[in-house]
Design a protein around this motif. Structure first.
Motif, PDB file in Angstrom:
ATOM      1  N   LEU A   1       2.359   4.373 -11.224  1.00 31.03           N
ATOM      2  CA  LEU A   1       2.741   3.481 -10.128  1.00 31.03           C
ATOM      3  C   LEU A   1       2.415   4.148  -8.794  1.00 31.03           C
ATOM      4  CD1 LEU A   1       4.203   0.781  -9.501  1.00 31.03           C
ATOM      5  CD2 LEU A   1       6.309   2.096  -9.335  1.00 31.03           C
ATOM      6  N   PRO A   2       1.707   3.449  -7.873  1.00 24.93           N
ATOM      7  CA  PRO A   2       1.387   4.051  -6.585  1.00 24.93           C
ATOM      8  C   PRO A   2       2.658   4.430  -5.829  1.00 24.93           C
ATOM      9  CG  PRO A   2       0.190   1.990  -6.922  1.00 24.93           C
ATOM     10  CD  PRO A   2       1.182   2.090  -8.012  1.00 24.93           C
ATOM     11  N   ILE A   3       2.576   5.535  -5.057  1.00 19.55           N
ATOM     12  CA  ILE A   3       3.709   5.949  -4.250  1.00 19.55           C
ATOM     13  C   ILE A   3       3.850   4.991  -3.082  1.00 19.55           C
ATOM     14  CG2 ILE A   3       4.656   7.775  -2.806  1.00 19.55           C
ATOM     15  CD1 ILE A   3       3.138   9.774  -4.549  1.00 19.55           C
ATOM     16  N   CYS A   4       5.005   4.340  -2.988  1.00 11.01           N
ATOM     17  CA  CYS A   4       5.207   3.354  -1.926  1.00 11.01           C
ATOM     18  C   CYS A   4       6.688   3.068  -1.795  1.00 11.01           C
ATOM     19  CB  CYS A   4       4.438   2.074  -2.221  1.00 11.01           C
ATOM     20  SG  CYS A   4       5.088   1.153  -3.635  1.00 11.01           S
ATOM     21  N   ILE A   5       7.011   2.269  -0.805  1.00 11.18           N
ATOM     22  CA  ILE A   5       8.374   1.796  -0.593  1.00 11.18           C
ATOM     23  C   ILE A   5       8.370   0.280  -0.764  1.00 11.18           C
ATOM     24  CG2 ILE A   5      10.266   1.552   1.069  1.00 11.18           C
ATOM     25  CD1 ILE A   5       9.327   4.163   2.332  1.00 11.18           C
ATOM     26  N   PHE A   6       9.285  -0.217  -1.575  1.00 10.64           N
ATOM     27  CA  PHE A   6       9.422  -1.659  -1.770  1.00 10.64           C
ATOM     28  C   PHE A   6      10.409  -2.194  -0.738  1.00 10.64           C
ATOM     29  CE2 PHE A   6       8.339   0.016  -5.999  1.00 10.64           C
ATOM     30  CZ  PHE A   6       7.180  -0.699  -6.243  1.00 10.64           C
ATOM     31  N   ARG A   7       9.969  -3.138   0.081  1.00 12.92           N
ATOM     32  CA  ARG A   7      10.811  -3.689   1.138  1.00 12.92           C
ATOM     33  C   ARG A   7      11.293  -5.110   0.840  1.00 12.92           C
ATOM     34  NH1 ARG A   7      10.940   0.057   4.965  1.00 12.92           N
ATOM     35  NH2 ARG A   7       9.152   1.442   5.231  1.00 12.92           N
ATOM     36  N   SER A   8      10.999  -5.593  -0.350  1.00  9.32           N
ATOM     37  CA  SER A   8      11.529  -6.885  -0.794  1.00  9.32           C
ATOM     38  C   SER A   8      11.751  -6.802  -2.296  1.00  9.32           C
ATOM     39  CB  SER A   8      10.572  -8.032  -0.446  1.00  9.32           C
ATOM     40  OG  SER A   8       9.343  -7.891  -1.119  1.00  9.32           O
ATOM     41  N   ALA A   9      12.579  -7.696  -2.817  1.00 10.20           N
ATOM     42  CA  ALA A   9      12.892  -7.681  -4.239  1.00 10.20           C
ATOM     43  C   ALA A   9      11.683  -8.129  -5.059  1.00 10.20           C
ATOM     44  CB  ALA A   9      14.076  -8.598  -4.519  1.00 10.20           C
ATOM     45  N   PRO A  10      11.525  -7.610  -6.277  1.00  9.44           N
ATOM     46  CA  PRO A  10      10.451  -8.104  -7.145  1.00  9.44           C
ATOM     47  C   PRO A  10      10.762  -9.507  -7.640  1.00  9.44           C
ATOM     48  CG  PRO A  10      11.844  -6.571  -8.345  1.00  9.44           C
ATOM     49  CD  PRO A  10      12.333  -6.564  -6.924  1.00  9.44           C
ATOM     50  N   ILE A  11       9.732 -10.190  -8.112  1.00  7.40           N
ATOM     51  CA  ILE A  11       9.911 -11.497  -8.730  1.00  7.40           C
ATOM     52  C   ILE A  11       9.426 -11.397 -10.170  1.00  7.40           C
ATOM     53  CG2 ILE A  11       9.794 -12.860  -6.622  1.00  7.40           C
ATOM     54  CD1 ILE A  11       6.841 -13.316  -7.153  1.00  7.40           C
ATOM     55  N   PHE A  12      10.016 -12.184 -11.046  1.00  7.55           N
ATOM     56  CA  PHE A  12       9.665 -12.129 -12.458  1.00  7.55           C
ATOM     57  C   PHE A  12       8.983 -13.422 -12.852  1.00  7.55           C
ATOM     58  CE2 PHE A  12      10.695 -12.892 -16.972  1.00  7.55           C
ATOM     59  CZ  PHE A  12      10.065 -11.778 -17.519  1.00  7.55           C
ATOM     60  N   THR A  13       7.773 -13.313 -13.383  1.00  7.53           N
ATOM     61  CA  THR A  13       7.034 -14.478 -13.839  1.00  7.53           C
ATOM     62  C   THR A  13       5.991 -14.048 -14.855  1.00  7.53           C
ATOM     63  OG1 THR A  13       5.657 -16.350 -13.164  1.00  7.53           O
ATOM     64  CG2 THR A  13       5.370 -14.326 -11.927  1.00  7.53           C
ATOM     65  N   VAL A  18       6.586  -8.622 -10.433  1.00  8.98           N
ATOM     66  CA  VAL A  18       5.589  -8.490  -9.373  1.00  8.98           C
ATOM     67  C   VAL A  18       6.302  -8.073  -8.099  1.00  8.98           C
ATOM     68  CG1 VAL A  18       3.797  -9.646  -8.036  1.00  8.98           C
ATOM     69  CG2 VAL A  18       4.147 -10.245 -10.450  1.00  8.98           C
ATOM     70  N   ALA A  19       5.797  -7.012  -7.467  1.00  9.65           N
ATOM     71  CA  ALA A  19       6.441  -6.489  -6.262  1.00  9.65           C
ATOM     72  C   ALA A  19       5.385  -6.085  -5.245  1.00  9.65           C
ATOM     73  CB  ALA A  19       7.326  -5.288  -6.607  1.00  9.65           C
ATOM     74  N   ALA A  20       5.754  -6.195  -3.979  1.00  8.86           N
ATOM     75  CA  ALA A  20       4.863  -5.819  -2.883  1.00  8.86           C
ATOM     76  C   ALA A  20       5.253  -4.447  -2.354  1.00  8.86           C
ATOM     77  CB  ALA A  20       4.931  -6.855  -1.767  1.00  8.86           C
ATOM     78  N   CYS A  21       4.274  -3.559  -2.270  1.00 13.73           N
ATOM     79  CA  CYS A  21       4.487  -2.228  -1.703  1.00 13.73           C
ATOM     80  C   CYS A  21       4.193  -2.251  -0.207  1.00 13.73           C
ATOM     81  CB  CYS A  21       3.574  -1.206  -2.367  1.00 13.73           C
ATOM     82  SG  CYS A  21       3.778  -1.053  -4.154  1.00 13.73           S
ATOM     83  N   ASP A  22       4.729  -1.244   0.504  1.00 16.77           N
ATOM     84  CA  ASP A  22       4.487  -1.184   1.936  1.00 16.77           C
ATOM     85  C   ASP A  22       3.136  -0.551   2.284  1.00 16.77           C
ATOM     86  OD1 ASP A  22       5.007   1.433   1.268  1.00 16.77           O
ATOM     87  OD2 ASP A  22       6.308   1.838   2.989  1.00 16.77           O
ATOM     88  N   ASN A  23       2.364  -0.139   1.280  1.00 13.62           N
ATOM     89  CA  ASN A  23       1.060   0.480   1.539  1.00 13.62           C
ATOM     90  C   ASN A  23      -0.101  -0.454   1.170  1.00 13.62           C
ATOM     91  OD1 ASN A  23       1.457   0.535  -1.177  1.00 13.62           O
ATOM     92  ND2 ASN A  23       0.935   2.694  -1.482  1.00 13.62           N
ATOM     93  N   LYS A  24       0.131  -1.760   1.373  1.00 13.20           N
ATOM     94  CA  LYS A  24      -0.902  -2.771   1.165  1.00 13.20           C
ATOM     95  C   LYS A  24      -1.358  -2.849  -0.297  1.00 13.20           C
ATOM     96  CE  LYS A  24      -3.665  -1.400   4.536  1.00 13.20           C
ATOM     97  NZ  LYS A  24      -4.722  -1.402   5.568  1.00 13.20           N
ATOM     98  N   ILE A  25      -0.381  -2.804  -1.190  1.00 18.04           N
ATOM     99  CA  ILE A  25      -0.658  -2.947  -2.620  1.00 18.04           C
ATOM    100  C   ILE A  25       0.409  -3.862  -3.233  1.00 18.04           C
ATOM    101  CG2 ILE A  25      -0.785  -1.782  -4.864  1.00 18.04           C
ATOM    102  CD1 ILE A  25      -1.834   0.667  -3.482  1.00 18.04           C
ATOM    103  N   ILE A  26      -0.026  -4.803  -4.058  1.00 19.40           N
ATOM    104  CA  ILE A  26       0.881  -5.602  -4.876  1.00 19.40           C
ATOM    105  C   ILE A  26       0.739  -5.123  -6.310  1.00 19.40           C
ATOM    106  CG2 ILE A  26       1.488  -7.926  -5.669  1.00 19.40           C
ATOM    107  CD1 ILE A  26       0.214  -9.018  -3.112  1.00 19.40           C
TER     108      ILE A  26
END
Length: 245
Positions: A1-13, A18-26
């Motif tokens: 998993l890329p080193i990043c900070i998650f600033r929103s909750a993940p979604i499940f589908t 699926v989660a958005a990282c703060d380093n321009k990676i989903i």
């Protein structure tokens, strides 16, 4: 998993977190093993929380574009990101396969992810600083100043609007039990889904809300600035309990 900070909750589908990282990676994560399934680099930072529209994951980017991904493998649905020329404001909403977007020109746009076309656009006189279209059934609920507004989710046409005479602090929380509004002064109002006021007088939360309230079953919960979680019963319009954090 890329080193990043998650600033929103993940979604499940589609069996994937699926989660958005703060380093321009989903990223897509296997919920059973916690292992990375896929990662998708974005051209700009992800703005807010991604959403599920139909069978795809859609994310708004800070350059006012949208990207749509297949949640199972992270492949892009479109050849290039879709540009929202009016700019993106606040949080995305979803109705079926459409993403609901508030723009910097105070319009609400319904954009079809599968056709890549705008189905409708509804203008507002004003929008809050962080608007969020909230969908319940076939209606979209929005706030504009002191007004609570309901739109037809299919057409964008107004169903009704009512002046609450209330300083509405956040987007409404909606469930089959009703519509829950909070003010910056620490009060709450509850309407039914046809704009009839349930609470005869404002509910005193004891402190100002910190964020948008959340439906919990048939109840609503709101975190307040004095470190409490307040649970409210819309049927009676009363606080059931306060939990001190």
């Amino acid at each position: 998993l890329p080193i990043c900070i998650f600033r929103s909750a993940p979604i499940f589908t589609a069996g994937t977190l699926v989660a958005a990282c703060d380093n321009k990676i989903i990223v897509g994560i296997d919920p059973d093993s916690g292992q990375l399934k896929w990662s998708f680099p974005t051209a700009a930072a992800v703005y807010g929380q991604p959403v599920v529209a139909g069978k795809y994951v859609v994310a708004a980017l800070s350059d006012n574009t949208l990207v749509a991904l297949n949640p199972s493998d992270g492949t892009p649905v479109w050849k290039v990101p879709y540009n929202i020329y009016e700019g993106i404001q606040g949080s995305l909403g979803v109705y079926q396969s459409n993403v609901l977007i508030c723009t910097n020109k105070t319009n609400l746009i319904s954009f079809n992810v599968e056709t890549q076309k705008m189905d409708w656009k509804t203008p507002f006189t004003q929008l809050p600083s962080s608007p969020m279209p909230v969908v319940q059934g076939e209606r979209i609920y929005m706030t504009s100043g002191s007004y609570l507004i309901a739109l037809n989710a299919l057409t964008g046409l107004g169903a009704w609007q009512i002046d609450t005479k209330f300083e509405i602090a956040f987007a409404p929380a909606c469930s089959p039990s009703g519509i829950f509004l909070v003010s910056g002064e620490g009060q709450a109002l509850i309407y039914d889904l046809d704009h009839h006021l349930i609470t005869k007088k404002p509910i005193e939360l004891g402190s100002s809300p910190m964020t948008r309230p959340t439906p919990v079953g048939s109840k609503f919960i709101v975190p307040t600035s004095n470190g409490r979680l307040v649970l409210v019963d819309p049927a009676s319009g009363k606080k059931l309990w306060n939990y001190v954090i």
